[in-house]
Design an enzyme around this catalytic site. Structure first.
Site, PDB file in Angstrom:
ATOM      1  N   ARG A   4       0.831  -1.152  -0.137  1.00 46.59           N
ATOM      2  CA  ARG A   4      -0.059   0.173   0.048  1.00 46.59           C
ATOM      3  C   ARG A   4       0.831   1.334   0.081  1.00 46.59           C
ATOM      4  O   ARG A   4       0.582   2.236   0.668  1.00 46.59           O
ATOM      5  CB  ARG A   4      -0.919  -0.119   1.231  1.00 46.59           C
ATOM      6  CG  ARG A   4      -1.947  -1.214   1.426  1.00 46.59           C
ATOM      7  CD  ARG A   4      -2.780  -1.340   0.470  1.00 46.59           C
ATOM      8  NE  ARG A   4      -3.543  -2.634   0.491  1.00 46.59           N
ATOM      9  CZ  ARG A   4      -3.089  -3.640  -0.017  1.00 46.59           C
ATOM     10  NH1 ARG A   4      -2.085  -3.850  -0.947  1.00 46.59           N
ATOM     11  NH2 ARG A   4      -3.864  -4.938   0.091  1.00 46.59           N
ATOM     12  N   SER A  22     -11.502   1.441   3.968  1.00 46.78           N
ATOM     13  CA  SER A  22     -10.931   1.093   5.112  1.00 46.78           C
ATOM     14  C   SER A  22     -10.330   2.180   5.576  1.00 46.78           C
ATOM     15  O   SER A  22      -9.535   2.980   4.999  1.00 46.78           O
ATOM     16  CB  SER A  22      -9.670   0.089   4.757  1.00 46.78           C
ATOM     17  OG  SER A  22     -10.124  -0.920   4.249  1.00 46.78           O
ATOM     18  N   GLU A  57      -5.439   5.139   6.872  1.00 42.90           N
ATOM     19  CA  GLU A  57      -4.942   4.677   5.524  1.00 42.90           C
ATOM     20  C   GLU A  57      -5.683   6.124   4.733  1.00 42.90           C
ATOM     21  O   GLU A  57      -5.173   6.236   3.595  1.00 42.90           O
ATOM     22  CB  GLU A  57      -5.557   3.554   5.122  1.00 42.90           C
ATOM     23  CG  GLU A  57      -5.360   3.253   3.280  1.00 42.90           C
ATOM     24  CD  GLU A  57      -5.848   1.807   3.063  1.00 42.90           C
ATOM     25  OE1 GLU A  57      -5.292   0.696   3.285  1.00 42.90           O
ATOM     26  OE2 GLU A  57      -7.036   1.880   2.669  1.00 42.90           O
TER      27      GLU A  57
HETATM   28  P1  NAP Z   1      -9.074  -9.703   5.132  1.00 42.96           P
HETATM   29  O1  NAP Z   1      -9.168 -10.103   3.979  1.00 42.96           O
HETATM   30  O2  NAP Z   1      -9.378 -10.501   6.320  1.00 42.96           O
HETATM   31  O3  NAP Z   1      -7.463  -9.011   5.512  1.00 42.96           O
HETATM   32  C1  NAP Z   1      -7.278  -8.666   6.810  1.00 42.96           C
HETATM   33  C2  NAP Z   1      -5.608  -8.566   6.936  1.00 42.96           C
HETATM   34  O4  NAP Z   1      -5.348 -10.058   6.708  1.00 42.96           O
HETATM   35  C3  NAP Z   1      -4.925  -7.814   5.546  1.00 42.96           C
HETATM   36  O5  NAP Z   1      -3.676  -7.175   5.841  1.00 42.96           O
HETATM   37  C4  NAP Z   1      -4.517  -9.151   4.727  1.00 42.96           C
HETATM   38  O6  NAP Z   1      -3.292  -8.952   3.819  1.00 42.96           O
HETATM   39  C5  NAP Z   1      -4.290 -10.176   5.493  1.00 42.96           C
HETATM   40  N1  NAP Z   1      -4.378 -11.596   4.886  1.00 42.96           N
HETATM   41  C6  NAP Z   1      -5.787 -12.137   4.954  1.00 42.96           C
HETATM   42  N2  NAP Z   1      -5.563 -13.439   4.461  1.00 42.96           N
HETATM   43  C7  NAP Z   1      -4.236 -13.288   4.087  1.00 42.96           C
HETATM   44  C8  NAP Z   1      -3.489 -14.481   3.391  1.00 42.96           C
HETATM   45  N3  NAP Z   1      -4.117 -15.633   2.933  1.00 42.96           N
HETATM   46  N4  NAP Z   1      -2.042 -14.048   3.089  1.00 42.96           N
HETATM   47  C9  NAP Z   1      -1.592 -13.146   3.521  1.00 42.96           C
HETATM   48  N5  NAP Z   1      -2.411 -11.975   4.170  1.00 42.96           N
HETATM   49  C10 NAP Z   1      -3.747 -12.386   4.345  1.00 42.96           C
HETATM   50  O7  NAP Z   1      -9.941  -8.296   5.440  1.00 42.96           O
HETATM   51  P2  NAP Z   1     -10.161  -6.977   4.509  1.00 42.96           P
HETATM   52  O8  NAP Z   1      -9.843  -5.693   5.377  1.00 42.96           O
HETATM   53  O9  NAP Z   1     -11.636  -7.083   4.289  1.00 42.96           O
HETATM   54  O10 NAP Z   1      -9.580  -7.020   3.244  1.00 42.96           O
HETATM   55  C11 NAP Z   1      -9.771  -7.693   1.952  1.00 42.96           C
HETATM   56  C12 NAP Z   1      -8.845  -7.554   1.103  1.00 42.96           C
HETATM   57  O11 NAP Z   1      -9.112  -6.066   0.580  1.00 42.96           O
HETATM   58  C13 NAP Z   1      -7.313  -7.297   1.810  1.00 42.96           C
HETATM   59  O12 NAP Z   1      -6.473  -7.919   0.835  1.00 42.96           O
HETATM   60  C14 NAP Z   1      -7.010  -6.028   1.857  1.00 42.96           C
HETATM   61  O13 NAP Z   1      -5.616  -5.787   1.850  1.00 42.96           O
HETATM   62  C15 NAP Z   1      -7.801  -5.331   0.734  1.00 42.96           C
HETATM   63  N6  NAP Z   1      -8.000  -3.937   0.861  1.00 42.96           N
HETATM   64  C16 NAP Z   1      -7.373  -2.961   0.190  1.00 42.96           C
HETATM   65  C17 NAP Z   1      -7.494  -1.761   0.228  1.00 42.96           C
HETATM   66  C18 NAP Z   1      -6.630  -0.734  -0.601  1.00 42.96           C
HETATM   67  O14 NAP Z   1      -5.749  -1.161  -1.286  1.00 42.96           O
HETATM   68  N7  NAP Z   1      -6.769   0.802  -0.319  1.00 42.96           N
HETATM   69  C19 NAP Z   1      -8.496  -1.266   0.967  1.00 42.96           C
HETATM   70  C20 NAP Z   1      -9.112  -2.156   1.867  1.00 42.96           C
HETATM   71  C21 NAP Z   1      -9.055  -3.422   1.738  1.00 42.96           C
HETATM   72  P3  NAP Z   1      -3.313  -7.933   2.615  1.00 42.96           P
HETATM   73  O15 NAP Z   1      -3.545  -6.469   3.033  1.00 42.96           O
HETATM   74  O16 NAP Z   1      -1.874  -8.073   2.023  1.00 42.96           O
HETATM   75  O17 NAP Z   1      -4.402  -8.786   1.673  1.00 42.96           O
END
Ligand code: NAP
Length: 343
Positions: A163, A234, A331
């Site tokens: 990010r 987020s 964020e």
């Molecule tokens: P989530 O899927 O439960 O993810 C929460 C955290 O756990 C994140 O930091 C995610 O890493 C990590 N995680 C979950 N499963 C994983 C795996 N198999 N391997 C490695 N790391 C894992 O909850 P969420 O907040 O609803 O997010 C869903 C996805 O949307 C996530 O990938 C999150 O990063 C993404 N998201 C991105 C943005 C953005 O780009 N601005 C905003 C909101 C959500 P990662 O962050 O590396 O995926």
């Protein structure tokens, strides 16, 4: 073309009230040059807006707000396997993902339904469900805000991280993103690394369309639609803790989820889990609230003021710091910028 005292409430997805001293919608490069000249001449601070989906407007903006609305998608087939796709920065991100899928250009499916514009994607290196935009970005066209000079930054120069990118550091406030070039696949390359996605697809096959549909369904099930309930996605970053810190937390919280980058390395912890465990899920402060289905999202429940949102965010941060020793970082982009004075 440049308007004065423009209400930004409908232009930020949080729906917060704020006025722009000057406002300009930039839908051509000619308009862009005029707007930059105007800001330079009048020595105005500049706020660049795309979809307004990642902003916390804390007060009226005293300078020029530029809404970047440059449009257009072009492509060149590279070889049997790949295609280069260029999108102007004002294209809506989700519409762009959908367009690519419809053309048979694959790789972005896991990033469906992320709010915002194409131009915002490299800044934040948006990512979700195991894919980051930076993995697929070949280069980024920018213009220098001070000199008006154009430049193309290659993948390495963008310095993509989690990010994160060069646009949040040395180039912060210095470059405006005009367009982004992606290298996409012409044959499906499904990425099912995330358990929640693999589970959702277990009985449906895992082609790009199925991945796209599953990601949309997962996101819709837990994230509020800004058209219905104001929010900026987020609100906090997921913190990355040292292995020692994580092990200490595990002693008192055996159920704490954690994702190590590699064995014994730093561990990513869901901010939503920390916030929920600290008792904030569903709670309100003034007109602002923590979304009841996903504690990482703050929402404008009832005519929230920026102060309501800021105070709620600060209370959450203080409480997570006290309970877990973790400093949450926003964020969302705070305007004026976030400073962490209160912990
Ligand atoms: P989530 O899927 O439960 O993810 C929460 C955290 O756990 C994140 O930091 C995610 O890493 C990590 N995680 C979950 N499963 C994983 C795996 N198999 N391997 C490695 N790391 C894992 O909850 P969420 O907040 O609803 O997010 C869903 C996805 O949307 C996530 O990938 C999150 O990063 C993404 N998201 C991105 C943005 C953005 O780009 N601005 C905003 C909101 C959500 P990662 O962050 O590396 O995926």
């Amino acid at each position: 073309m440049i308007r004065e005292n423009v209400d930004l409430q409908a232009l930020n997805t949080f729906g917060l009230k704020a006025l722009a001293r000057y406002f300009c919608r930039v839908d051509s490069e000619a308009r862009l040059s005029q707007a930059l000249d105007f800001a330079r001449e009048h020595k105005l601070p500049l706020l660049l807006m795309g979809g307004g989906s990642n902003l916390l407007l804390r007060e009226n903006f005293p300078g020029l707000v530029m809404q970047v609305a440059l449009r257009g998608i072009t492509h060149t087939l590279q070889d049997e396997r790949s295609v280069r796709v260029h999108a102007a920065s004002g294209e809506n991100w989700h519409d762009f993902v959908q367009h690519c899928l419809s053309q048979g250009w694959y790789g972005l499916e896991n990033l469906a339904l992320i709010p915002g514009s194409v131009g915002a994607a490299p800044i934040q290196n948006i990512g979700a469900y195991g894919v980051e935009a930076g993995d697929l970005i070949e280069c980024v066209d920018v213009v220098d805000i001070r000199t008006g000079e154009r430049q193309t930054l290659n993948h390495e120069q963008c310095a993509f991280g989690y990010r994160d990118s060069v646009f949040k550091h040395s180039l912060r406030g210095r470059k405006l993103i005009l367009g982004v070039t992606f290298r996409l696949w012409r044959t499906p390359q499904p990425n099912l690394r995330y358990a929640v996605l693999a589970q959702a697809l277990s009985d449906k096959g895992a082609g790009p369309q199925e991945i796209f549909d599953a990601v949309c369904a997962i996101r819709r099930s837990k994230l509020p639609d800004p058209a219905v309930l104001g929010n900026a996605g987020s609100f906090f970053k997921n913190p990355v803790l040292s292995a020692e810190h994580y092990a200490r937390l595990q002693q008192t919280n055996p159920d704490i989820p954690g994702f190590p980058s590699d064995a014994g390395g730093p561990v990513k912890v869901p901010a939503a889990w920390l916030i929920e465990k600290a008792g904030w899920k569903g709670r309100s402060h003034g007109g602002a609230a923590v979304y009841e289905k996903q504690a990482l999202v703050l929402v404008n429940r009832d005519h929230a003021s920026a102060r309501d949102v800021v105070e709620l965010a600060q209370q959450i941060m203080t409480s997570v710091q006290q309970q877990f020793g973790v400093a949450l970082e926003p964020e969302v982009q705070w305007v004026p910028p976030f400073e962490p004075p209160f912990l």
